[in-house]
Enzyme design. Structure first.
Site, PDB file in Angstrom:
ATOM      1  N   THR A 109     -70.503  59.499 -15.230  1.00 31.19           N
ATOM      2  CA  THR A 109     -69.097  59.120 -15.460  1.00 31.19           C
ATOM      3  C   THR A 109     -68.139  60.301 -15.258  1.00 31.19           C
ATOM      4  O   THR A 109     -66.928  60.094 -15.140  1.00 31.19           O
ATOM      5  CB  THR A 109     -68.916  58.631 -16.908  1.00 31.19           C
ATOM      6  OG1 THR A 109     -69.202  59.744 -17.790  1.00 31.19           O
ATOM      7  CG2 THR A 109     -69.860  57.490 -17.239  1.00 31.19           C
ATOM      8  N   ASP A 201     -72.414  75.169  -9.564  1.00 37.66           N
ATOM      9  CA  ASP A 201     -72.462  74.847 -10.997  1.00 37.66           C
ATOM     10  C   ASP A 201     -72.461  76.147 -11.788  1.00 37.66           C
ATOM     11  O   ASP A 201     -73.446  76.896 -11.782  1.00 37.66           O
ATOM     12  CB  ASP A 201     -73.720  74.022 -11.304  1.00 37.66           C
ATOM     13  CG  ASP A 201     -73.685  73.486 -12.725  1.00 37.66           C
ATOM     14  OD1 ASP A 201     -73.576  74.306 -13.659  1.00 37.66           O
ATOM     15  OD2 ASP A 201     -73.749  72.264 -12.905  1.00 37.66           O
ATOM     16  N   ASP A 204     -75.265  76.626 -14.520  1.00 34.16           N
ATOM     17  CA  ASP A 204     -76.588  76.854 -13.915  1.00 34.16           C
ATOM     18  C   ASP A 204     -76.684  78.247 -13.301  1.00 34.16           C
ATOM     19  O   ASP A 204     -77.728  78.901 -13.390  1.00 34.16           O
ATOM     20  CB  ASP A 204     -76.877  75.794 -12.844  1.00 34.16           C
ATOM     21  CG  ASP A 204     -77.263  74.456 -13.453  1.00 34.16           C
ATOM     22  OD1 ASP A 204     -77.648  74.433 -14.644  1.00 34.16           O
ATOM     23  OD2 ASP A 204     -77.165  73.435 -12.749  1.00 34.16           O
TER      24      ASP A 204
HETATM   25  C1  PRP Z   1     -68.716  72.511 -16.401  1.00 33.79           C
HETATM   26  C2  PRP Z   1     -67.647  73.554 -16.642  1.00 33.79           C
HETATM   27  C3  PRP Z   1     -66.609  72.807 -17.420  1.00 33.79           C
HETATM   28  C4  PRP Z   1     -66.725  71.414 -16.831  1.00 33.79           C
HETATM   29  C5  PRP Z   1     -65.565  71.210 -15.899  1.00 33.79           C
HETATM   30  O1  PRP Z   1     -69.501  72.348 -17.523  1.00 33.79           O
HETATM   31  O2  PRP Z   1     -68.118  74.705 -17.297  1.00 33.79           O
HETATM   32  O3  PRP Z   1     -66.834  72.790 -18.801  1.00 33.79           O
HETATM   33  O4  PRP Z   1     -67.942  71.359 -16.101  1.00 33.79           O
HETATM   34  O5  PRP Z   1     -65.572  69.928 -15.411  1.00 33.79           O
HETATM   35  P1  PRP Z   1     -64.398  68.903 -15.729  1.00 33.79           P
HETATM   36  O6  PRP Z   1     -63.113  69.636 -15.536  1.00 33.79           O
HETATM   37  O7  PRP Z   1     -64.623  67.839 -14.706  1.00 33.79           O
HETATM   38  O8  PRP Z   1     -64.572  68.385 -17.125  1.00 33.79           O
HETATM   39  P2  PRP Z   1     -70.764  71.354 -17.536  1.00 33.79           P
HETATM   40  O9  PRP Z   1     -70.332  69.994 -17.965  1.00 33.79           O
HETATM   41  O10 PRP Z   1     -71.478  71.452 -16.230  1.00 33.79           O
HETATM   42  O11 PRP Z   1     -71.624  71.906 -18.726  1.00 33.79           O
HETATM   43  P3  PRP Z   1     -72.394  73.299 -18.876  1.00 33.79           P
HETATM   44  O12 PRP Z   1     -71.347  74.376 -18.998  1.00 33.79           O
HETATM   45  O13 PRP Z   1     -73.158  73.090 -20.127  1.00 33.79           O
HETATM   46  O14 PRP Z   1     -73.264  73.497 -17.661  1.00 33.79           O
HETATM   47  N1  URA Z   2     -68.498  72.318 -13.136  1.00 34.36           N
HETATM   48  C1  URA Z   2     -69.031  73.336 -12.418  1.00 34.36           C
HETATM   49  O1  URA Z   2     -69.819  74.132 -12.955  1.00 34.36           O
HETATM   50  N2  URA Z   2     -68.694  73.450 -11.133  1.00 34.36           N
HETATM   51  C2  URA Z   2     -67.830  72.617 -10.532  1.00 34.36           C
HETATM   52  O2  URA Z   2     -67.543  72.792  -9.335  1.00 34.36           O
HETATM   53  C3  URA Z   2     -67.295  71.564 -11.287  1.00 34.36           C
HETATM   54  C4  URA Z   2     -67.644  71.452 -12.593  1.00 34.36           C
END
Ligand code: PRP
Ligand code: URA
Length: 210
Positions: A109, A201, A204
């Site tokens: 989502t 990411d 990651d």
């Molecule tokens: C990533 C990033 C933000 C989010 C941004 O986190 O660090 O928090 O995505 O995306 P958005 O603007 O569409 O909400 P992620 O959900 O991958 O989690 P993580 O940091 O635990 O890997």
């Molecule tokens: N979260 C990430 O870590 N990378 C992106 O490009 C978007 C969301």
């Protein structure tokens, strides 16, 4: 660009950002770069901290000189990737406290899922800087601000390394009063909600989980 959006185009930030984007940059260097960029960005984002004059005795004479006027900061990283920005910021402002907010983006989502929130006890006395390397759809940043606002901080700023135009619009429409600091506004989001060209990411790459 909206007036509350600050694109930090300092050459050192931009140079380090290029290294961060490179897919051949490994986790160790990626973490170091995120921390260094965060420190440089924090320097810019704290430019408006008020000063007061004090007297200090140098080995030569009494000097009138300036110190920060009792401003209390809290850095609030959005877990996980925001954690990578904490060290650089706290090195610059060692007296700051650190709150944590746990959110992850549901891969189907793309909506943020809230799983943790722990703030310093004296939030009404603190100016908050939220830390997250990525502002993509804006869902996580908006949810983080909504949670943090419940603690009544004095003010909120949002600091990210990369923003997508789509997420920036969502965020600034929701909170026009909150300044956003970023090193780049990239081209767009792809169908999976990743920033293009972006850096992949962030979580990651910081934690080596892929
Ligand atoms: C990533 C990033 C933000 C989010 C941004 O986190 O660090 O928090 O995505 O995306 P958005 O603007 O569409 O909400 P992620 O959900 O991958 O989690 P993580 O940091 O635990 O890997
Ligand atoms: N979260 C990430 O870590 N990378 C992106 O490009 C978007 C969301």
């Amino acid at each position: 660009m909206k007036e509350n959006v600050f694109i930090l185009n300092h050459p050192l930030i931009q140079h380090k950002l290029t290294l961060l984007r490179d897919k051949n940059t490994g986790s160790k260097q990626f973490r170091e770069l995120v921390s260094e960029i965060a420190m440089l960005m924090c320097y810019e984002a704290t430019r408006d901290m008020p000063l007061k004059e004090v007297e200090v005795e140098t080995p030569i004479a009494i000097a009138r000189s300036k110190v920060i006027a009792g401003r209390k900061l809290a850095f609030v990283p959005i877990l996980r990737a925001g954690l990578g920005m904490v060290e650089g910021c706290i090195n610059l402002v060692p007296a700051a406290k650190v709150g944590h907010i746990g959110l992850y983006r549901d891969p189907q989502t793309l909506k943020p899922v809230d799983y943790y929130c722990k703030m310093p006890s004296d939030m009404p006395e603190r100016d908050v800087i939220i830390l997250d390397p990525m502002l993509a759809t804006g869902g996580s940043a908006v949810a983080a601000v909504e949670s943090i606002k419940r603690y009544n901080p004095k003010s909120i700023k949002f600091m990210c390394i990369l923003a997508a135009p789509e997420g920036l619009k969502v965020f600034t429409d929701a909170f026009p009063e909150i300044p956003v600091y970023t090193a780049s506004v990239d081209i767009k989001l792809n169908d999976h909600g990743y920033i293009v060209p972006g850096l992949g990411d962030a979580g990651d790459r910081i934690f080596g989980t892929k």
